[in-house]
Design an enzyme around this catalytic site. Structure first.
Site, PDB file in Angstrom:
ATOM      1  N   SER A  33       0.857  -1.184   0.000  1.00 19.67           N
ATOM      2  CA  SER A  33       0.000   0.000   0.000  1.00 19.67           C
ATOM      3  C   SER A  33       0.893   1.233   0.000  1.00 19.67           C
ATOM      4  O   SER A  33       2.118   1.127   0.033  1.00 19.67           O
ATOM      5  CB  SER A  33      -0.886   0.013   1.241  1.00 19.67           C
ATOM      6  OG  SER A  33      -0.093   0.343   2.375  1.00 19.67           O
ATOM      7  N   LYS A  34       0.256   2.384   0.015  1.00 17.01           N
ATOM      8  CA  LYS A  34       0.999   3.646  -0.034  1.00 17.01           C
ATOM      9  C   LYS A  34       1.975   3.782   1.130  1.00 17.01           C
ATOM     10  O   LYS A  34       2.954   4.505   1.042  1.00 17.01           O
ATOM     11  CB  LYS A  34       0.026   4.818  -0.010  1.00 17.01           C
ATOM     12  CG  LYS A  34      -0.671   5.008  -1.333  1.00 17.01           C
ATOM     13  CD  LYS A  34      -1.293   6.399  -1.419  1.00 17.01           C
ATOM     14  CE  LYS A  34      -2.213   6.490  -2.620  1.00 17.01           C
ATOM     15  NZ  LYS A  34      -3.612   6.653  -2.248  1.00 17.01           N
ATOM     16  N   ARG A  35       1.690   3.090   2.224  1.00 17.82           N
ATOM     17  CA  ARG A  35       2.603   3.156   3.365  1.00 17.82           C
ATOM     18  C   ARG A  35       4.005   2.693   2.988  1.00 17.82           C
ATOM     19  O   ARG A  35       4.991   3.092   3.577  1.00 17.82           O
ATOM     20  CB  ARG A  35       2.107   2.260   4.511  1.00 17.82           C
ATOM     21  CG  ARG A  35       0.986   2.852   5.342  1.00 17.82           C
ATOM     22  CD  ARG A  35       0.656   1.924   6.506  1.00 17.82           C
ATOM     23  NE  ARG A  35       0.412   0.553   6.052  1.00 17.82           N
ATOM     24  CZ  ARG A  35       1.195  -0.467   6.305  1.00 17.82           C
ATOM     25  NH1 ARG A  35       2.292  -0.313   6.993  1.00 17.82           N
ATOM     26  NH2 ARG A  35       0.878  -1.678   5.858  1.00 17.82           N
TER      27      ARG A  35
END
Ligand code: GLU
Ligand code: ZN
Length: 501
Positions: free
Chosen positions: A253-255
């Site tokens: 994910s963007k994390r």
């Protein structure tokens, strides 16, 4: 049986790594089996579909060089299949199911459904449609429809039994029918299909033989199989692809960093590097081979080499691939990619001036060996075209040394520069190499004579010339910048260091 597969994105956001992994696997599988690859835009969710997402989809596929094989006529060629242009078909198919007694109109108002939900919640029961309209006699339902009463169409999910499907990768999975969403809506009040109906109708009508898609769609599998059964159709083969994780074992994910393909593109990744890297997210030819061109993948890809276990997205590995592909790229093509970046970053003029051109040509073979991302070209070469100032003075002073010592080393360097022979033409590579090597020898000899470490001599000089601790090798940098400008910058840094005391 000839393979027919599709990539069926919903244009609700930017294309991300997971999406293009699905697209590429389908595309390679189609090419490797001499089959057909279809692009189908699943835009039945009119609230969430956006023109920006669609533009991004087309741009991404074009950048990766993924083409599709058929579609409805458009501008003298053919375009992709677009579900919002096929509404009439889904409507017709939904009414076929109603006539066959496998689906039924539901007239419940939003208020009634809300009320049912609230009661289920209060009684701590499972939330879901209570099948209120399932047994309305057909004649009554028809009369109400004829009178214009608003309604949706729901699928009759069997009350008993179990629905299973075989997955090429995961084996058999399924669910008890009583645990499937009770009678999901397949056609909305406005006559638009829901995702499930449009997806199943299209896969059947388009003769799709294999459905390769992300694992998040597994829960929809049984419902889709029920739809196929309701139509008396045979479902395609399923192959749900392994998850893509970050290095921490969590779903990517963007994390973890960028996941949008457009971000990778803007950051200076080459499509061939990203394609090679993504093709290895859950697929491998054998234990050792890492490099695959698009043509290789279109020949070698096969379903039996897809892994069951989750794939890990390693950003550093992608960077490594990118560096490798940059060095494999044809020099003329690579230059044509780098120049616009320098222009866009305001480092050279558009078009480059007669002064700038040879400097870029001379720098090219050196930076080519060092670029990880195309965009690294600007910070690497900026000092050649724009005066960078003195940089951070403390960077000029080697560890365990003082500003005065750095200034002294610079004075020695200055003297060597003043006595250096003229620099050769940048296009005379052999002469340039000799010049660089001779400077290296002269500087080393001087450092030795003074009993300095070579770094004590070169670090301040590097900062003087480039204002950066990381830059192309020093002597080519000086040669490309020219002796007079290198001298000027060196004198400036000496002054700054000395005034610091
Ligand atoms: N439209 C779905 C998506 O956006 C397609 C799922 C499928 O491939 O069946 O992922
Ligand atoms: Zn109802």
């Amino acid at each position: 049986m000839s393979v027919r597969v599709r990539y069926a994105p919903s244009p609700t956001g930017l294309q991300h790594i997971g999406g293009i992994r699905t697209a590429l696997f389908n595309y390679f599988f189609a090419r490797a089996s001499k089959g057909t690859f279809i692009l189908r835009i699943e835009d039945t969710d009119r609230e969430r579909s956006t023109p920006e997402a669609l533009d991004d989809l087309y741009a991404t596929l074009e950048w990766l060089g993924i083409d599709y094989d058929e579609g409805p006529e458009k501008d003298g060629g053919y375009g992709p299949y677009v579900q919002s242009e096929r509404e009439a078909l889904y409507k017709e198919k939904a009414s076929e199911l109603v006539s066959a007694g496998r689906a039924y109109p539901c007239f419940c108002s939003a208020e009634r459904l809300e009320h049912v939900r609230a009661e289920q919640k209060a009684a701590k029961k499972n939330i879901g449609y209570d099948r209120h309209c399932r047994d309305i006699p057909a004649a009554d339902a028809e009369a109400r429809i004829a009178a214009g009463e608003a309604h949706v169409i729901r699928l009759k999910v069997p009350l008993e039994g179990k629905t299973v499907f075989d997955d090429i990768l995961l084996g058999q999975t399924g669910r008890k029918n009583k645990d499937i969403n009770p009678d999901p809506v397949i056609l909305k009040t406005d006559g638009f299909p829901t995702y499930h109906l449009a997806n199943v109708v299209d896969d059947h009508m388009m003769g799709i033989t294999h459905i390769m898609r992300a694992q998040e769609w597994i829960p929809s599998g049984p419902l889709h199989v029920l739809l196929y059964e309701a139509f008396d159709w045979k479902p395609p083969a399923y192959c749900h692809l392994p998850m893509v994780m970050g290095k921490d074992g969590q779903k990517l994910s963007k994390r973890h960093g960028s996941t949008a393909v457009s971000d990778f593109r803007k950051a200076g990744y080459l499509p061939e590097a990203l394609m090679n890297f993504v093709s290895l997210l859950g697929w491998g030819y054998d234990d050792s081979r890492e490099f695959f061109s698009k043509d290789d993948l279109c020949e070698l890809f096969s379903l039996d080499k897809i892994n069951k276990s989750p794939a890990v997205f390693d950003y550093r590995k992608l960077d490594w691939f990118n560096g490798q592909y940059i060095r494999m790229k044809d020099p003329v093509e690579l230059k044509a990619l780098l120049l616009p970046i320098l222009i866009a970053d305001g480092i050279i003029a558009d078009p480059p001036t007669d002064e700038e051109k040879p400097i870029f040509d001379g720098a090219f073979p050196i930076i080519r060996e060092r670029l990880k991302l195309l965009n690294d070209v600007s910070p690497m070469l900026r000092f050649l075209f724009v005066d960078p100032g003195t940089g951070e003075l403390e960077d000029a002073v080697p560890k365990k040394s003082t500003p005065a010592q750095a200034a002294e080393a610079l004075r020695a360097g200055l003297e060597l520069l003043q006595n250096a022979p003229d620099v050769p033409d940048v296009h005379d590579e052999a002469a340039c190499a000799v010049w660089d090597e001779e400077r290296d020898g002269v500087f080393r000899a001087r450092a030795e004579a003074e009993e300095w470490k070579i770094g004590a001599m070169l670090q301040p000089l590097r900062l003087a010339v480039t204002a950066s601790k990381v830059s192309p090798p020093l002597f080519p940098a000086i040669r490309l910048l020219g002796i007079p400008e290198s001298i000027k910058r060196t004198e400036r840094l000496i002054e700054a260091l000395e005034s610091q005391g």
